[in-house]
Design an enzyme around this catalytic site. Structure first.
Site, PDB file in Angstrom:
ATOM      1  N   CYS A 109      31.724  36.323  40.351  1.00 52.72           N
ATOM      2  CA  CYS A 109      31.635  34.862  40.511  1.00 52.72           C
ATOM      3  C   CYS A 109      30.755  34.248  39.417  1.00 52.72           C
ATOM      4  O   CYS A 109      31.144  34.224  38.256  1.00 52.72           O
ATOM      5  CB  CYS A 109      31.149  34.528  41.918  1.00 52.72           C
ATOM      6  SG  CYS A 109      31.415  32.805  42.357  1.00 52.72           S
ATOM      7  N   HIS A 167      34.458  37.803  45.732  1.00 49.43           N
ATOM      8  CA  HIS A 167      33.209  38.502  46.055  1.00 49.43           C
ATOM      9  C   HIS A 167      33.476  39.797  46.809  1.00 49.43           C
ATOM     10  O   HIS A 167      33.547  39.783  48.036  1.00 49.43           O
ATOM     11  CB  HIS A 167      32.343  37.610  46.952  1.00 49.43           C
ATOM     12  CG  HIS A 167      31.680  36.485  46.233  1.00 49.43           C
ATOM     13  ND1 HIS A 167      30.438  36.610  45.647  1.00 49.43           N
ATOM     14  CD2 HIS A 167      32.083  35.215  45.996  1.00 49.43           C
ATOM     15  CE1 HIS A 167      30.099  35.459  45.087  1.00 49.43           C
ATOM     16  NE2 HIS A 167      31.079  34.596  45.276  1.00 49.43           N
ATOM     17  N   GLU A 189      31.468  42.121  47.515  1.00 50.53           N
ATOM     18  CA  GLU A 189      30.351  42.473  48.404  1.00 50.53           C
ATOM     19  C   GLU A 189      30.437  41.726  49.738  1.00 50.53           C
ATOM     20  O   GLU A 189      29.773  42.094  50.699  1.00 50.53           O
ATOM     21  CB  GLU A 189      29.004  42.204  47.703  1.00 50.53           C
ATOM     22  CG  GLU A 189      28.541  40.754  47.673  1.00 50.53           C
ATOM     23  CD  GLU A 189      29.252  39.891  46.611  1.00 50.53           C
ATOM     24  OE1 GLU A 189      30.282  40.337  46.069  1.00 50.53           O
ATOM     25  OE2 GLU A 189      28.779  38.765  46.361  1.00 50.53           O
TER      26      GLU A 189
END
Lengths: 81, 232
Positions: free
Chosen positions: B86, B203, B205
């Site tokens: 990002c 993302h 994660e």
């Protein structure tokens, strides 16, 4: 001395913000409008230690290396005593 | 094998990435401060999401001049693994580690939702745990994710299979409707010529544990761990 730096998106880059403003202006009834492009404006106050030629090259360097991303943007500037 | 997660003032996905590496991937990980040149002998660097230096001027514009990025540039030039997520992707583009730029979303809105991305190249250190053409569901959350580059660069990215992820439908079709931000060619992630630097807007994660609603993003970290294990 002052430097006025204008940064704008390259013609080849889509400007959704400009387009939205253009649409709004049209809706509000403003006439004669063909296109709106949005950009950024910087006012730099120089401390007087540079000659005009030096200021010219220093401001160009600032604009090129920091104020614009050359992939998407271009700039122009003017100096005023 | 040690991971390093950079912290800039304004990073806000640094702890999520750290957590995923430490708690889910069970790998050693350390935070790296933006103001230091020291990468602490890390084997892979994560440039996390957030708003580095407030994203003032442009996203990533100030971050690229930070001491840590000078080291990351050298590390990447030497073949080191760098993952930008990002805001991290935006910083890598600004820094010239990846080509192109991420501009304002076409819809002018901050878009925060799960998206589907198709793995266009499973032969990278970041995607070796994926199947070629596999569709992953990973969340995005950004205002400036609209990937742009000139025609020559796009041609080069295509030719060298450096487009790693593209926004797709759940069944893997690349359509304008599946494109959340107006990105050129539905590009969601690209890698460097050496395949050792990857930037992606989604993302991973945020989809690495069942508690988060999905685990498909974890394949990126799993791939990295595998790639690092293979390295001499």
């Amino acid at each position: 001395m002052k430097a006025y730096v204008y940064v704008s998106l390259k013609k080849s880059v889509l400007d959704p913000q400009g387009k939205t403003i253009q649409g709004a202006l049209k809706k509000m009834g403003f006439k004669g409008l063909e296109e709106v492009r949005q950009g950024k404006y910087f006012e730099l106050t120089l401390d007087g230690g540079l000659t005009r030629a030096e200021a010219e090259s220093e401001v160009a360097r600032i604009a090129r290396d920091v104020l614009t991303n050359p992939v998407i943007e271009e700039f122009r500037f003017s100096l005023e005593d | 094998m040690k991971f390093g997660v950079i912290i800039f003032p304004g990073s806000n996905c640094d702890h999520d990435a750290y957590w995923t590496i430490q708690q889910v991937a069970k790998q050693p990980v350390t935070f790296l401060w933006h103001d230091s040149h020291d990468l602490e002998n890390c084997d892979a660097i994560i440039v996390p999401g957030g708003f580095a230096y407030g994203d003032y001027l442009r996203t990533g514009a100030i971050a690229k001049f930070s001491p840590v990025m000078e080291s990351v540039r050298k590390f990447a030039d030497g073949g080191g693994l760098v993952l930008g997520i990002c805001n991290g992707f935006q910083i890598l583009c600004e820094s010239g580690l990846l080509p192109g730029a991420l501009t304002r979303n076409v819809g002018l809105k901050y878009v925060c939702k799960p998206v589907h991305v198709r793995v266009e190249n499973a032969d990278t250190p970041f995607t070796n745990a994926c199947r070629q053409g596999e569709v992953l569901t990973i969340p995005i959350g950004h205002m400036d994710g609209n990937y742009f580059c000139d025609d020559a660069t796009l041609e080069e990215l295509r030719r060298d299979q450096r487009i790693v992820f593209r926004y797709a439908t759940p069944t893997g079709e690349i359509t304008p409707e599946a494109n959340p931000n107006g990105s050129l060619d539905n590009i969601a992630g690209i890698c460097s010529p050496g395949r050792n630097v990857l930037g992606m807007m989604p993302h991973p994660e945020r989809s690495s544990e069942p508690e988060l609603g999905g685990t498909e993003g974890f394949k990126i970290f799993q791939s990295l761990v595998g790639a690092m294990a293979e390295k001499p």
